[in-house]
Design a protein around this motif. Sequence first.
Motif, PDB file in Angstrom:
ATOM      1  N   TYR A   1       0.825  -1.201   0.005  1.00 61.46           N
ATOM      2  CA  TYR A   1      -0.004   0.237  -0.097  1.00 61.46           C
ATOM      3  C   TYR A   1       1.074   1.261  -0.168  1.00 61.46           C
ATOM      4  CZ  TYR A   1      -3.290  -3.693   1.771  1.00 61.46           C
ATOM      5  OH  TYR A   1      -3.949  -4.711   1.888  1.00 61.46           O
ATOM      6  N   ASN A   2       0.586   2.363  -0.828  1.00 60.14           N
ATOM      7  CA  ASN A   2       1.336   3.312  -0.973  1.00 60.14           C
ATOM      8  C   ASN A   2       0.534   4.387  -1.244  1.00 60.14           C
ATOM      9  OD1 ASN A   2       3.014   5.398  -2.724  1.00 60.14           O
ATOM     10  ND2 ASN A   2       4.300   4.773  -0.974  1.00 60.14           N
ATOM     11  N   LEU A   3       0.586   5.683  -0.415  1.00 63.21           N
ATOM     12  CA  LEU A   3      -0.131   6.805  -0.634  1.00 63.21           C
ATOM     13  C   LEU A   3       0.821   8.197  -0.752  1.00 63.21           C
ATOM     14  CD1 LEU A   3      -2.933   8.202  -0.793  1.00 63.21           C
ATOM     15  CD2 LEU A   3      -2.624   8.482   1.743  1.00 63.21           C
ATOM     16  N   ASN A   4       0.565   8.809  -1.535  1.00 63.60           N
ATOM     17  CA  ASN A   4       1.495  10.032  -1.789  1.00 63.60           C
ATOM     18  C   ASN A   4       0.709  11.302  -2.317  1.00 63.60           C
ATOM     19  OD1 ASN A   4       1.781  10.405  -4.739  1.00 63.60           O
ATOM     20  ND2 ASN A   4       2.754   8.401  -4.746  1.00 63.60           N
ATOM     21  N   VAL A   5       1.244  12.281  -1.767  1.00 60.73           N
ATOM     22  CA  VAL A   5       0.722  13.712  -2.309  1.00 60.73           C
ATOM     23  C   VAL A   5       1.909  14.648  -3.035  1.00 60.73           C
ATOM     24  CG1 VAL A   5       0.552  14.682  -0.040  1.00 60.73           C
ATOM     25  CG2 VAL A   5      -0.922  15.459  -1.660  1.00 60.73           C
ATOM     26  N   SER A   6       1.620  15.383  -3.715  1.00 58.33           N
ATOM     27  CA  SER A   6       2.697  16.128  -4.455  1.00 58.33           C
ATOM     28  C   SER A   6       1.898  17.389  -4.931  1.00 58.33           C
ATOM     29  CB  SER A   6       3.449  15.492  -5.569  1.00 58.33           C
ATOM     30  OG  SER A   6       2.663  15.043  -6.545  1.00 58.33           O
TER      31      SER A   6
ATOM     32  N   SER B   1       4.990  10.851   1.119  1.00 56.81           N
ATOM     33  CA  SER B   1       4.504   9.359   0.691  1.00 56.81           C
ATOM     34  C   SER B   1       4.784   8.623   1.921  1.00 56.81           C
ATOM     35  CB  SER B   1       5.353   8.751  -0.507  1.00 56.81           C
ATOM     36  OG  SER B   1       6.727   8.471   0.173  1.00 56.81           O
ATOM     37  N   ALA B   2       3.959   7.419   2.279  1.00 58.87           N
ATOM     38  CA  ALA B   2       3.721   6.763   3.138  1.00 58.87           C
ATOM     39  C   ALA B   2       3.681   5.443   2.619  1.00 58.87           C
ATOM     40  CB  ALA B   2       2.729   7.082   4.223  1.00 58.87           C
ATOM     41  N   GLY B   3       4.309   4.388   2.920  1.00 56.06           N
ATOM     42  CA  GLY B   3       4.099   2.971   2.436  1.00 56.06           C
ATOM     43  C   GLY B   3       4.111   1.917   3.313  1.00 56.06           C
ATOM     44  N   TYR B   4       3.341   0.850   3.493  1.00 52.01           N
ATOM     45  CA  TYR B   4       3.374  -0.226   4.103  1.00 52.01           C
ATOM     46  C   TYR B   4       3.136  -1.375   3.124  1.00 52.01           C
ATOM     47  CZ  TYR B   4       1.800  -3.814   7.510  1.00 52.01           C
ATOM     48  OH  TYR B   4       1.745  -4.856   8.423  1.00 52.01           O
ATOM     49  N   ASP B   5       4.248  -2.577   3.718  1.00 51.21           N
ATOM     50  CA  ASP B   5       4.240  -3.631   2.897  1.00 51.21           C
ATOM     51  C   ASP B   5       4.196  -4.646   3.908  1.00 51.21           C
ATOM     52  OD1 ASP B   5       5.407  -3.231  -0.045  1.00 51.21           O
ATOM     53  OD2 ASP B   5       6.050  -1.663   1.260  1.00 51.21           O
TER      54      ASP B   5
END
Length: 1017
Positions: A293-298, A309-313
């Motif tokens: 899962y990855n969420l990013n904003v730019s 960004s934040a990611g979880y595996d």
Amino acid sequence: MIKGTKRGTITDESGKFSLNVTDSNSVLVISLIGYRTKEVMINDEQFITVHLTQEIHELDQTDIVVNTGYQSIPKERATGSFTVVDNKLFNRAVGSDILTHLQGVTNGLLFDPKAGNANGITVRGKSTIYSGTSPLIVVDNFPYVGELSSLNPNDVESVTVLKDAAAASIWGSSAGNGVIVITTKKGKLNRKPKLSLTSNLTFGSKPDLYYQPQLSSAEYLEVDQYLFNKGYYNSNISTGYTTISPAVQIMLDRRNGVISTEDSASRMATLAGQDVRKDLNKYFYRNSVIQQYNLNVSGGGPTQSYYLSAGYDKNISSTVGSSNDRITLNANNSYNLLDSKLKIDANIAFNKSNTKDYKSLMPFSVDYPYEQFADTHGNALYVASRQGLNPAYTDTAGRGLLQPWGFSPLDELRKKYNRLTQSTTDIRVNTGITYKLFPFLYAAVNYQYYQTLYDQLNDYDQNSFYTRNRINSLAQINWSTGTVTRPIPLGDILNRSHSQTKSHYGRAQLNFDKTFLGKHSFTAIAGFEVRQDKTDYYANNVYGYDPNSATGTDVDYLTYFPYYYGYNMGRISSGISQSYSENRNRSYYGNIAYAYDGRYLLTGSLRRDESNLFGVSANQKGVPLGSIGIGWNADRERFYHVDWLSHLKLTATYGFNGLVNNSLSALLTSSYYGLNAWGSQAYSIVNPPNPSLRWEKVKNINLGVEFSLKDNVLSGTIEYYIKNGEDLIGTSPIAPQTGITSFTGNSANTKAHGWDFQLTSNNIRHKNFSWSSIFILNANKNKVMDYKVAAGSNYNIVSSLISPIVGYPINSLWAFRWAALDGEGNPQGYSNGALSKDYSGMVNNNDSTAIVFKGSATPTVFGSIRNTFRYRFIELSFNLLYKFGYYFKRSSISYSALFSGNYQQSDYALRWQKTDDERITNVPSLVYPSNSNRDIFYNQSESVVMKGDHIRLQDIRLAFDLDRRILPKTPFSDASIYLYANNLGILWRSNRYRLDPDVTSGIPSPRTFAIGLRVNF
């Protein structure tokens, strides 16, 4: 944009825009990356609707930007050898690690288990013999010293592979193996916030336990019976406590009259009908699941841009009891101040991964092919372990006063008696300040701080077999009082280790970029760097550990205690280990590029690296490395009128890169190995002083042609290169009166050459349908030109992939000459040119007539073929990988290993058994006692050498790319739903045994199937 002016605007997330136009004859120029630019007349319209057509062809060379880690330059102005993997191609694959995304899509990069490094990759082959072979990994302009698995691929914008001296020499003594530059995503000025969500779910099949050949249970019982009749197990039986197999116990009971012949036959038949792989597959393996899962904003405003960004595996391994997870956070900000004269960059990256494993610490090995871990109801069973004791002994040992001594692997797994936990925390901070001194001159100061913390805890529960066995082994019983003395106390046994690495990297650089008189373009950089890396490591054991209070018990580490069984004695290991290392480097560098009218290119670079490891004099601590390159954009000449060949560029480069072997020093190096007979500390010499120790150097020559046919129907690159290793680290003889007979220093040279070929064809380009292909071909050959020491005995040569012999490849495959079996099933070879069965002589001497060179052990030709089909919003692609021109040795039968219990061997059923079998088999006969040299000769002979050539279907990807043109009322701007299948199998192989040449041991990687979603808002 209003044509002919600088006035323009950008659309909102739905594609709407407004623009004040004063002249009704104005023309609007509308452009979007990935779509064809369109011009629209305004006339007197108040509202207009514009439809853009998607671009199908590849990016033009003028659009490609090459990032060296020090500067970004248009590829059209570069002379070096680069391969750029853009964001779209990088994200074609699905995987939680970066290397998965690079396999089979980039030129010059070989994935091979014999690469000689943990990542299993090389760039244009090996450039060294005994030093590290891994390419330099650069992340956001700084060398990356952590594990690649810690990086989140969702944060990657592009990857650039630097292959020759002109491309990589700016990295000096770290670039001899090539450079892989990873650029992460950044925000952009004047962009509205963009939110992106990515989610992948990957399923993997269970490992194929039947891939690795082995004796059947019936065959293994046959061997056991044969050895039992020969008296092979008598010594183990006589001790009373040494482990013997269940089959041998049945034979012993029958010989002693404990059971009847019928009972013995029935029990042996039961064992013969069992296959341990069924239990392993049922209880110890499962389908793997990977969640990402990855969420990013730019976005950005006029003076500031950002990317967060934040990611979880979460990885559920195919091994039951094993899992890991990873959290990644990334914050990147840029500020443009003082009317864009001052730019401040700040980036913080945080990665934390945790691993849990309840099986790997278990003293678990499948000792018998008929082993059974559970009964028909799934209840765990005790097994006889070679690492344990005879159950007949342990069932009664201590008369109940000792800890239970049985071993049940399945019970230990289910109750999590063996707990391994690993934690890795990476923190990377990048800061940079750039100031525009003049419109053409920038000054930049950059700094990186990197820290990684690694902790591992091995907690053996007091109920685990490991702990019970350790406690019981040193326990003593006073039979008169019934008192039990335990030097190792009750409680858990804890092994813990901790390491910390800190890196400081500072850089000051001037950047010059100016065009004179409209035709003379100069680009130059000059800078200074300092770097320091420190690593601390500590480990120890704790006995009688209570996890609830995190406390242990003091034990006696000095006294030798007698074992409860037998006559041996042993001490309790403290497990204390500590180390510290510190490396310091200083560098000066410069790079200049000149272009005349975009046609003629000239580049040059020079760098001097200095280290605390080399030399004892100031002038020996550093090494100058550099490059020069020329290029010609022939299609820009006025006389060039070849319409069908729209682009033609020629380049030539020459220079030196370097390599560092951090295991060596110019000073005397020794290693502590304990106390001597007089109780004093004793040391052994690792390497004598070598004040002339120098850096390894790699000389590079690269010739390249870059071309494109009209409308990019066909485009590609062809490059020929030479890589010569000089002053490589090797072993050299030294006068015996110095106290040693050899030392390690600069004593070897190598030579390599090869071709890189990449061809891109747009086979069909239609409004709704397209088909494109990319063909990659790499060829590489190398050989040792100079090495001061002979390789040693024949066994040393044939048993090692790295046996430096002048005139042959670095990774050579040698084998004993084969002359078939004789009439009794004995293998035959050659000694001094004559037929021989003197196995000891052929194995241990250095008679060159007994061995033969078969070829390279690593592929000399490799590449990929990727096809992509697109119909409207649906895209299908698949990738074929191929490797040719190399050899490997398949595993066969070793009777010495078989008698020691290794049943995972092939060819037992194909062995010579009767007269004339030598006509149909090359597998030797079984002999007793076994002859280890006979086994070595056969298993290192020509008869087991196979060609490794093969073609495999690496992956298939199906994607549905959606946007508001297709779904007008959706809340997102665009989205992609994709299916991805990986490791699909070999389509063709040259060996008839259906072996995977890339699997040197164990079993192939299972197939995986993924489904993913990427949404942009």
